[in-house]
Design a protein around this motif. Structure first.
Motif, PDB file in Angstrom:
ATOM      1  N   GLY A  82       0.574  -1.182  -0.022  1.00 27.07           N
ATOM      2  CA  GLY A  82       0.040   0.045   0.233  1.00 27.07           C
ATOM      3  C   GLY A  82       0.886   1.263  -0.196  1.00 27.07           C
ATOM      4  O   GLY A  82       0.336   2.456   0.067  1.00 27.07           O
ATOM      5  N   GLN A  83       2.283   1.256  -0.157  1.00 21.67           N
ATOM      6  CA  GLN A  83       2.980   2.207  -0.147  1.00 21.67           C
ATOM      7  C   GLN A  83       3.981   2.308  -1.388  1.00 21.67           C
ATOM      8  O   GLN A  83       5.172   2.204  -1.263  1.00 21.67           O
ATOM      9  N   PRO A  84       3.429   2.636  -2.607  1.00 22.13           N
ATOM     10  CA  PRO A  84       4.336   2.345  -3.866  1.00 22.13           C
ATOM     11  C   PRO A  84       5.183   3.657  -3.665  1.00 22.13           C
ATOM     12  O   PRO A  84       4.828   4.847  -3.179  1.00 22.13           O
ATOM     13  N   THR A 104      -0.609   7.911 -11.765  1.00 22.57           N
ATOM     14  CA  THR A 104      -0.079   7.525 -10.206  1.00 22.57           C
ATOM     15  C   THR A 104      -0.909   6.456  -9.719  1.00 22.57           C
ATOM     16  O   THR A 104      -0.420   5.437  -9.189  1.00 22.57           O
ATOM     17  N   LYS A 105      -2.313   6.623  -9.891  1.00 24.16           N
ATOM     18  CA  LYS A 105      -3.146   5.421  -9.344  1.00 24.16           C
ATOM     19  C   LYS A 105      -2.930   4.174 -10.259  1.00 24.16           C
ATOM     20  O   LYS A 105      -2.948   3.215  -9.581  1.00 24.16           O
ATOM     21  N   GLY A 127       0.273   2.654  -8.627  1.00 22.51           N
ATOM     22  CA  GLY A 127      -0.197   1.992  -7.237  1.00 22.51           C
ATOM     23  C   GLY A 127      -0.774   0.535  -7.521  1.00 22.51           C
ATOM     24  O   GLY A 127      -0.486  -0.249  -6.796  1.00 22.51           O
ATOM     25  N   TRP A 135       2.140  -1.613  -8.706  1.00 22.40           N
ATOM     26  CA  TRP A 135       3.202  -1.955  -7.678  1.00 22.40           C
ATOM     27  C   TRP A 135       2.487  -3.080  -6.728  1.00 22.40           C
ATOM     28  O   TRP A 135       3.258  -4.011  -6.284  1.00 22.40           O
ATOM     29  N   ARG A 136       1.104  -2.940  -6.310  1.00 20.85           N
ATOM     30  CA  ARG A 136       0.816  -4.085  -5.662  1.00 20.85           C
ATOM     31  C   ARG A 136       0.689  -5.410  -6.355  1.00 20.85           C
ATOM     32  O   ARG A 136       0.854  -6.314  -5.794  1.00 20.85           O
ATOM     33  N   THR A 187      10.803   1.398  -8.826  1.00 19.80           N
ATOM     34  CA  THR A 187      10.839   0.314  -8.034  1.00 19.80           C
ATOM     35  C   THR A 187      12.387   0.056  -7.838  1.00 19.80           C
ATOM     36  O   THR A 187      12.582  -0.356  -6.903  1.00 19.80           O
TER      37      THR A 187
END
Length: 409
Positions: free
Chosen positions: A307-309, A325-326, A329, A332-333, A390
């Motif tokens: 939950g912290q990209p 950005t969304k 996220g 990332w998850r 990343t």
């Protein structure tokens, strides 16, 4: 208890006769070891030298002007010695001054004959000998001894030259392959401080015992030689990656404040489990507490990480940073969860392994090595930026790994 008096042996008894015979022949005296007399060094007892020095049990006779080069500590030492001898000469005119003969040499304490011999080699060396020292044929034992003694006696330029030669020697591919981590006969003691003017805390190398990784690391840290220290850190990292000498790597890293080594060593030890920590006698109680703290901290970090990209730097062609950005996220998850599915055997606390795997999955997606399944559609112009973000997050975690193994538990 009453003392029992034994009868004296008669003079003509066999035992008394044998004892008297040995005493008369001097055989008993010869069998008793006496103090070993100093011997002259075969190379550096120079006939026209004007200063005799005793190091361990070896006499050296050299030129005083040579030892005072480079504004070394010998310059001050000889001045003080001269003042003391002048004061003594007032009361004893016939006495020889210190350093003028084999019977009254200048005694150097805390040095080895090999170290002093290395110093004299550098001071008297010919040009072609110095050239060899900067090649792969260099004598690494001699160079390490040279650094140790030049640091102690403040031969600054010679010390820097020797450190450069050591860096050249150990930066060669495979230079550390045959280097032991520490000498089995003289293990290092974690926590022993190294004083600036007394030399390294570990014993020096010898021809039969080449320099160890601990000794080279100690020299690089003591002399603040960043390039040589970088070589040793790379070697420690490789050993940790191979699961070798973990406790020693941790002790060395903490002793010289090598944060990357400390973090990786703690992480590798943590993955071994508590049973291994308890069985490893080289670990201190404080280190075991830090291992527990790291286990807890890294487990909690992994739970929060999806939950912290990391922050995403948008490209110039990005039309909607908020949407991008969304989408990142979500990506990332997904990448973090996909990594654990690909390798379910990863331990829950193996944060480093998981984040490195996530970086590999992200890279494969961006470079189209594996299908992205539509997760990259929301960031059409920021895919490279997603990979960079990343990678930076992975490096940040890796560099700060030691901070998770703290005493605050």
């Amino acid at each position: 208890m009453d003392q029992v008096d034994h009868p004296a042996l008669p003079p003509d008894s066999p035992l008394m006769t044998m004892t008297n015979s040995f005493l008369n022949d001097g055989m008993l005296l010869l069998s008793m070891p006496g103090p070993r007399l100093p011997t002259r060094d075969p190379t550096y007892y120079i006939n026209d030298g004007n200063s005799v020095l005793l190091v361990e049990n070896t006499l050296f006779k050299v030129h005083r002007s040579v030892l005072t080069k480079d504004k070394s500590a010998f310059e001050t030492m000889f001045q003080l010695s001269g003042e003391t001898d002048s004061a003594r000469s007032d009361s004893s005119m016939g006495a020889t001054q210190e350093g003028e003969s084999d019977d009254n040499p200048i005694r150097l304490q805390g040095d080895t004959a090999d170290e002093f011999r290395a110093l004299l080699w550098a001071l008297y060396a010919l040009p072609h000998e110095l050239t060899i020292a900067m090649s792969g044929e260099a004598d690494c034992v001699q160079l390490v001894n040279l650094v140790r003694i030049t640091h102690k006696y403040q031969f600054r330029s010679i010390m820097n030259w020797a450190l450069a030669a050591l860096h050249h020697y150990y930066s060669r591919p495979g230079a550390f392959d045959d280097v032991l981590t520490t000498a089995a006969t003289a293990p290092t003691v974690p926590g022993v401080p190294t004083l600036p003017h007394t030399g390294p805390a570990t014993p020096g190398p010898s021809p039969s015992h080449p320099p160890t990784l601990v000794q080279i690391t100690e020299l690089a840290a003591l002399c603040e030689r960043a390039d040589l220290l970088e070589c040793t850190v790379a070697r420690w990292k490789r050993l940790i990656g191979e699961g070798r000498d973990l406790a020693l790597a941790l002790a060395t890293g903490e002793r010289f404040n090598l944060r990357p080594v400390v973090g990786l060593a703690y992480h590798a030890l943590m993955l071994r489990g508590k049973a291994y920590w308890d069985a490893e006698r080289a670990l201190t109680r404080a280190q075991r507490v830090r291992l527990l703290a790291g286990f807890y901290a890294l487990t909690k970090l992994w739970e929060a990480l999806p939950g912290q990209p990391p922050p995403l730097t948008h490209g110039a062609r990005c039309t909607s940073q908020q949407r991008c950005t969304k989408a990142f996220g979500v990506l990332w998850r997904t990448v973090l969860e996909t990594g654990t599915q690909v390798m379910p055997g990863l331990a829950r606390e193996d944060l480093l392994g998981k984040i490195m795997l996530a970086e590999s999955v992200m890279k494969a997606m961006v470079e189209r090595e594996i299908p992205s399944q539509g997760f990259l559609d929301g960031i059409p112009h920021c895919r490279e930026s997603a990979l960079i973000a990343t990678t930076m997050r992975m490096r940040e975690i890796k560099d700060s790994l030691a901070d998770y193994f703290s005493d605050d538990f």
